[in-house]
Scaffold this motif. Sequence first.
Motif, short mmCIF file in Angstrom:
data_model
loop_
_atom_site.label_atom_id
_atom_site.label_comp_id
_atom_site.label_asym_id
_atom_site.label_seq_id
_atom_site.Cartn_x
_atom_site.Cartn_y
_atom_site.Cartn_z
N GLU A 1 0.85 -1.19 0.00
CA GLU A 1 0.00 0.00 0.00
C GLU A 1 0.89 1.24 0.00
OE1 GLU A 1 -3.10 -0.13 -0.42
OE2 GLU A 1 -3.80 -2.08 0.31
N ILE A 2 0.38 2.34 -0.59
CA ILE A 2 1.13 3.59 -0.66
C ILE A 2 0.67 4.53 0.45
CG2 ILE A 2 1.49 5.69 -2.02
CD1 ILE A 2 3.05 3.63 -3.25
N TYR A 3 1.63 5.11 1.16
CA TYR A 3 1.34 6.09 2.20
C TYR A 3 2.13 7.37 1.91
CZ TYR A 3 -0.60 2.12 4.75
OH TYR A 3 -1.34 1.03 5.11
N ASN A 4 1.53 8.49 2.27
CA ASN A 4 2.18 9.79 2.15
C ASN A 4 2.81 10.10 3.51
OD1 ASN A 4 2.99 12.36 1.47
ND2 ASN A 4 0.93 13.23 1.38
N VAL A 5 4.13 10.02 3.60
CA VAL A 5 4.80 9.99 4.90
C VAL A 5 5.76 11.17 5.06
CG1 VAL A 5 6.23 8.62 6.47
CG2 VAL A 5 4.67 7.47 4.88
N ALA A 6 5.54 11.94 6.12
CA ALA A 6 6.49 12.98 6.51
C ALA A 6 7.60 12.34 7.31
CB ALA A 6 5.79 14.07 7.32
N ASP B 1 -7.62 9.04 -5.64
CA ASP B 1 -8.01 8.60 -6.98
C ASP B 1 -6.79 8.39 -7.89
OD1 ASP B 1 -10.58 8.84 -6.08
OD2 ASP B 1 -10.93 10.80 -7.01
N ASP B 2 -5.84 9.33 -7.86
CA ASP B 2 -4.71 9.26 -8.79
C ASP B 2 -3.58 8.36 -8.30
OD1 ASP B 2 -6.11 11.01 -10.32
OD2 ASP B 2 -4.70 12.68 -10.16
N PHE B 3 -3.34 8.38 -6.98
CA PHE B 3 -2.16 7.69 -6.46
C PHE B 3 -2.49 6.51 -5.54
CE2 PHE B 3 -0.27 12.16 -6.81
CZ PHE B 3 0.25 11.92 -8.07
N ASP B 4 -3.76 6.29 -5.25
CA ASP B 4 -4.17 5.19 -4.35
C ASP B 4 -3.50 5.30 -2.98
OD1 ASP B 4 -5.86 4.07 -6.22
OD2 ASP B 4 -4.34 2.70 -7.01
N ILE B 5 -3.34 6.51 -2.48
CA ILE B 5 -2.68 6.71 -1.18
C ILE B 5 -3.65 6.34 -0.06
CG2 ILE B 5 -1.76 8.45 0.40
CD1 ILE B 5 -0.49 9.81 -1.98
N GLU B 6 -3.13 5.61 0.92
CA GLU B 6 -3.90 5.17 2.07
C GLU B 6 -3.61 6.08 3.27
OE1 GLU B 6 -6.10 2.63 2.38
OE2 GLU B 6 -5.95 2.33 0.21
N PRO B 7 -4.59 6.28 4.16
CA PRO B 7 -4.34 7.10 5.35
C PRO B 7 -3.58 6.34 6.42
CG PRO B 7 -6.58 6.28 5.38
CD PRO B 7 -5.99 5.83 4.07
N GLY B 8 -2.76 7.07 7.18
CA GLY B 8 -2.07 6.47 8.31
C GLY B 8 -2.99 6.34 9.51
N GLU B 9 -2.46 5.81 10.61
CA GLU B 9 -3.30 5.51 11.77
C GLU B 9 -2.79 6.11 13.07
OE1 GLU B 9 -6.17 4.02 11.60
OE2 GLU B 9 -6.03 3.61 9.45
N GLU B 10 -1.59 6.69 13.08
CA GLU B 10 -1.01 7.15 14.35
C GLU B 10 -0.85 8.66 14.38
OE1 GLU B 10 1.70 3.79 16.44
OE2 GLU B 10 2.68 4.91 14.82
N MET B 11 -1.22 9.26 15.51
CA MET B 11 -0.98 10.68 15.77
C MET B 11 0.24 10.77 16.69
SD MET B 11 -4.91 11.86 16.59
CE MET B 11 -5.15 10.53 17.78
N LYS B 12 1.19 11.64 16.35
CA LYS B 12 2.44 11.68 17.10
C LYS B 12 2.83 13.11 17.47
CE LYS B 12 4.28 7.67 14.58
NZ LYS B 12 5.34 7.21 13.65
N VAL B 13 3.42 13.25 18.64
CA VAL B 13 4.13 14.46 19.05
C VAL B 13 5.58 14.06 19.25
CG1 VAL B 13 4.46 16.15 20.89
CG2 VAL B 13 2.15 15.60 20.12
#
Length: 443
Positions: A248-253, A276-288
Amino acid sequence: WYTYEEITGGGTFSTHDPSGDTLYGADIAVHPDYRGLGIAGLLYEQRKRLMKRYNLRRMVAYGRIPGYNAVAGKMTADEYVQKVLQGELRDPSLLAHLKAGYQVKRTLLDFLWDDSSLNYSTWLEMPNPDYRPEKRQIAAAPIQRPVRKIRICAAQFQMRPIRSWDEFAQTVAFFVDTADTYHCHFLVFPELFTVQLFSLMPPDLNPNVAIRQLAGMHERYIELFTRLATERDLYIIGGSHPVIRDDEIYNVAHLFTPGGQVYTQDALHIPPIERDDFDIEPGEEMKVFDTPLARIAIQVSYDIEFPELSRLLVLSGAEVIFVPYSTDEKKAYDRVRYTAQARAVENFVYVVITGNVGNLPTARNYLINYGQAAVFTPSDFAFPPSATAGEAEANVETVVITDLDLTSLVQQRELASVRHLYDRRADLYDLRAKKAVKVVRTE
């Protein structure tokens, strides 16, 4: 000259000064049953990491010379130390310090009471090779320091066709050099700025194939930013980059630290075009991320438009929220800008935004960009007019550099004209995370 008792406050460490620039090694010991296993070396390495983590000028210590007792009638303590340094004599205690990287500055009498050393000891110093005095003068320091300031740099990245990876890396290095030249502590790049590398691919490539090819450059991306962060002693938010996990593709900082560590924050809300264009999936963790200089969070572009997320991050300790974004035209940019400024005002938090500018005419998957980097603050007397600490010209390649006063931020949360975090009506409404915010302590 101070004695051991005076320096350590009689062993209570009441003399500790959070704003000091020197780490004092009061003592180190390994149980006899566990000597020879490299434990002392590991403890020394942790001391060195503390020096780097808090940008300290040096580490100092005293060193016993128990071997001197056997030759005291034949030479002075200074002569004994010199012979150990020259390899003519062995003193296990002094040699351990030398192996760790200490330098002998002088020999002392009566610094501490030690019969085997006849009350002689060495005064030892280990300079920090990565010490940056300019950054310390800006007042960056550990969280316990009474006055805390950081200098941030937001890179407004120009999209232009390139012909090689090296050309991309050269532009990245330019922004890193700029941030370093102006003694910044944090540098942030835009969301998906690595799509500039689309210009190395066929222009008619399917978007999903293109994003996966870009994700295939992840190791080179990590190597580049890790090296630059360590070389320049910078915390770099490397924008975001696509990452493949379980196909799966994720957009990751990515957060790169001066110590060479890499931490990540997935984009949690995915706009329709990226789905739609990149099939990016959402992440699941919130971080500080609890760094030595500030507690920060990263909200990738669309995430800043969801006020619940920012509030949860601030309630978990965030003082600065970095928002790398990528928008194609002004209406999209305005959504990011206005919501980011709202988050700063309503949460008493600094919000730093930066995006891509320019065009990629040879890459149909990422044609145009509209961007304007800015640093937003709360809106009250202690903060700049218009609640904006810095702002770039729109759609040009440049940077925004500004200092952020974290001490004032914390004070104003309690003392300002309005106190959003304290005046919430818990009797009427509540905000709870279904998954706890993860606080990550970084190097």
